[in-house]
Design a protein around this motif. Structure first.
Motif, short mmCIF file in Angstrom:
data_model
loop_
_atom_site.label_atom_id
_atom_site.label_comp_id
_atom_site.label_asym_id
_atom_site.label_seq_id
_atom_site.Cartn_x
_atom_site.Cartn_y
_atom_site.Cartn_z
N ARG A 192 10.23 25.03 -5.37
CA ARG A 192 10.55 25.20 -6.78
C ARG A 192 11.69 26.19 -6.93
NH1 ARG A 192 8.66 21.32 -10.31
NH2 ARG A 192 6.66 20.56 -9.50
N LYS A 207 -3.64 27.63 -6.63
CA LYS A 207 -2.74 27.92 -7.75
C LYS A 207 -1.82 29.09 -7.40
CE LYS A 207 -4.72 25.01 -10.74
NZ LYS A 207 -5.82 24.50 -9.89
N PHE A 222 4.55 30.79 -15.15
CA PHE A 222 4.45 29.45 -14.58
C PHE A 222 3.25 29.38 -13.64
CE2 PHE A 222 8.85 29.57 -15.90
CZ PHE A 222 9.10 28.27 -16.32
N TRP A 224 1.92 26.98 -10.63
CA TRP A 224 2.29 25.91 -9.71
C TRP A 224 1.04 25.49 -8.94
CZ3 TRP A 224 5.94 26.84 -4.90
CH2 TRP A 224 6.21 25.61 -4.28
N ASP A 225 0.59 24.27 -9.17
CA ASP A 225 -0.56 23.74 -8.44
C ASP A 225 -0.06 23.25 -7.08
OD1 ASP A 225 -2.64 22.12 -7.39
OD2 ASP A 225 -3.47 21.88 -9.41
N LEU A 226 -0.41 23.96 -6.02
CA LEU A 226 0.11 23.65 -4.69
C LEU A 226 -0.50 22.38 -4.11
CD1 LEU A 226 0.13 27.26 -3.21
CD2 LEU A 226 2.04 26.00 -4.21
N ASP A 229 1.50 19.73 -6.62
CA ASP A 229 2.90 20.04 -6.91
C ASP A 229 3.21 19.96 -8.41
OD1 ASP A 229 5.47 20.84 -6.21
OD2 ASP A 229 6.21 18.77 -6.17
N ARG A 230 2.21 20.16 -9.24
CA ARG A 230 2.40 20.15 -10.69
C ARG A 230 2.75 21.55 -11.18
NH1 ARG A 230 -1.58 20.86 -14.85
NH2 ARG A 230 -0.88 20.05 -16.86
N LEU A 231 3.74 21.65 -12.04
CA LEU A 231 4.18 22.93 -12.58
C LEU A 231 4.00 22.93 -14.09
CD1 LEU A 231 5.62 25.63 -11.68
CD2 LEU A 231 7.73 24.57 -12.52
N GLU A 233 3.79 25.79 -17.70
CA GLU A 233 4.11 27.13 -18.18
C GLU A 233 3.29 27.45 -19.42
OE1 GLU A 233 7.95 26.98 -20.89
OE2 GLU A 233 8.32 25.89 -19.00
#
Length: 461
Positions: A192, A207, A222, A224-226, A229-231, A233
């Protein structure tokens, strides 16, 4: 507007705690001849004993079990032995008395080590090279060494390590680049990019929470779900002072404090980790116990960047230029949703301009801080709001460090960089020569072939 008050320091006479000042070996021998009822009663005699027995959740649980078994007329020796084991462990943490010290000299690398992080018996250190940087991970239990390349940016800014993930924060003009790895599968995940640098990146479970750091402009937080891969805010923050992240409860709690008010004003907001929905918000004033603080005189410690200990309690230290013998303790207890402020008074002035500018929380109420130029290790006790400076003793192999401190013939004192890290099992200080490991857990054995027993350097400051 409601007001939350922290612990208020009260002027006390300097009474000597004879029982609490005994050497650890004598203390353990005394306690081994007492039953748990006597141990509990003796907390009234010694402030140090009371702090240890009442502040650590593990010891409190063991004592409670012992007393319950005794009330039922059942065998208590095993439970008592476990309580004494943890007492010995925590006693060493409180008074900087490890059960063992070892020294690990650096191997000969081409690059320069510029950052160290530690988490759950894994140690990561970043090495600067001509074409970028790489991160080396040491497993202290197995001795396994692995290398993680950082090809996303030219300048490595920060390394974050969790139970499963390694996140590298780099600068590649004009972007801040976050690159994540799964350390169990060695799989590189997505990256990212941002146009600003975060003040902190917290990884809890899967997370990664990215906290804004610019004081001149507002930014969202922000998440970021590792795993997917969802971001996403939420909110808008200028420079938050404290935050609490709990992936299990799916919540982030943010605090913004206006320190320039005579009684600091706090804006607290609670958010959902999964969807970014605001769950609650409140405003209140925070008592500073009759002392004065303002934004210009406060310096953050960046206490382990992020640290949740015990019953979901997050703490941060601030240092005020107006009070050289004190630190401001800001603590959020998630269990009761309460923010408190207290003053930790040291037995002498402490210089806080050392690098790196952060502390290491080793237990729910114990924070270690390396002093400027390694003049000492400051142990902060947030249960008693006191701090003590302990001398840092050089290993005989820390020759470069001794030269930088001007301790060897013909050497001159120069500013040098070092790092500290740790948890309740160990504390470490890394210099250009290697790493000192202070082991507090009697059962933890380092499995590092190159580590050698600590040998004190024969010189004085």
């Amino acid at each position: 507007m409601e007001e939350q008050s922290g612990s208020v320091p009260v002027a006390r006479k300097n009474k000597h705690d004879i029982v609490g000042s005994l050497p650890l070996e004598l203390v353990v021998q005394v306690i081994e001849h007492l039953d748990m009822a006597d141990v509990v009663r003796n907390q009234r005699v010694s402030k140090r004993w009371r702090t240890i027995f009442s502040s650590d959740p593990i010891i409190k649980t063991k004592i409670s079990l012992t007393r319950t078994l005794a009330a039922l007329g059942m065998e208590t020796e095993h439970a008592k032995a476990e309580a004494m084991f943890y007492f010995r462990w925590l006693y060493g943490l409180e008074f900087a008395r490890p059960v063992k010290k070892v020294f690990l000299p650096w191997l000969q690398f081409e690059g320069k080590i510029n950052q160290i992080v530690y988490h759950s018996r894994r140690l990561c250190y970043a090495i600067s090279e001509r074409d970028g940087a790489k991160v080396v991970m040491l497993n202290l239990e197995t001795g396994r060494r692995s290398v993680w390349a950082n090809d996303a940016g030219h300048y490595l800014q920060e390394v974050i390590l969790s139970d499963r993930y390694l996140v590298i924060v780099s600068y590649a003009s004009p972007h801040c680049v976050l690159l994540a790895w799964d350390i169990h599968t060695s799989q590189r995940l997505a990256e990212r990019r941002f146009l600003w640098f975060p003040s902190s990146v917290i990884v809890d479970k899967d997370k990664a929470v990215i906290i804004p750091g610019a004081e001149w402009r507002s930014h969202p937080v922000f998440v970021w779900d590792l795993s997917t891969d969802r971001l996403q805010e939420f909110g808008s923050f200028t420079c938050p002072d404290l935050w609490h992240v709990d992936a299990d409860e799916n919540v982030v709690v943010m605090f913004e404090i206006d320190w320039d008010k005579r009684t600091p004003e706090v804006q607290q907001s609670k958010w959902s980790l999964s969807c970014g929905e605001q769950l609650g918000k409140k405003q209140f004033r925070l008592s500073v116990a009759g002392r004065r603080v303002d934004r210009n005189t406060l310096r953050r410690s960046f206490n382990d960047r992020y640290c949740t200990r015990g019953y979901k309690v997050t703490s941060e230290l601030f240092y005020s230029e107006d009070y050289p013998c004190s630190a401001v303790r800001l603590t959020y207890d998630h269990a009761v949703d309460r923010l408190s402020l207290g003053w930790i008074d040291c037995n002498k002035p402490v210089r806080h301009d050392a690098l790196p500018n952060h502390c290491d929380s080793l237990a729910p109420h114990i924070i270690y801080r390396s002093q400027y130029q390694l003049w000492g290790i400051v142990v902060y006790n947030t249960a008693s709001d006191t701090a003590t400076v302990h001398p840092y003793e050089l290993d005989a192999r820390e020759v470069k460090t001794a030269n930088s401190l001007g301790l060897l013939p013909g050497s001159r004192e120069t500013i040098f960089k070092y790092w500290s890290f740790g948890d309740r099992e160990l504390f470490g200080v890394a210099t250009d020569d290697g790493i000192q490991f202070w082991l507090f857990n009697p059962d933890f054995v380092l499995n590092l072939p190159d580590a050698e027993p600590f040998v004190a350097m024969e010189l004085s400051r």
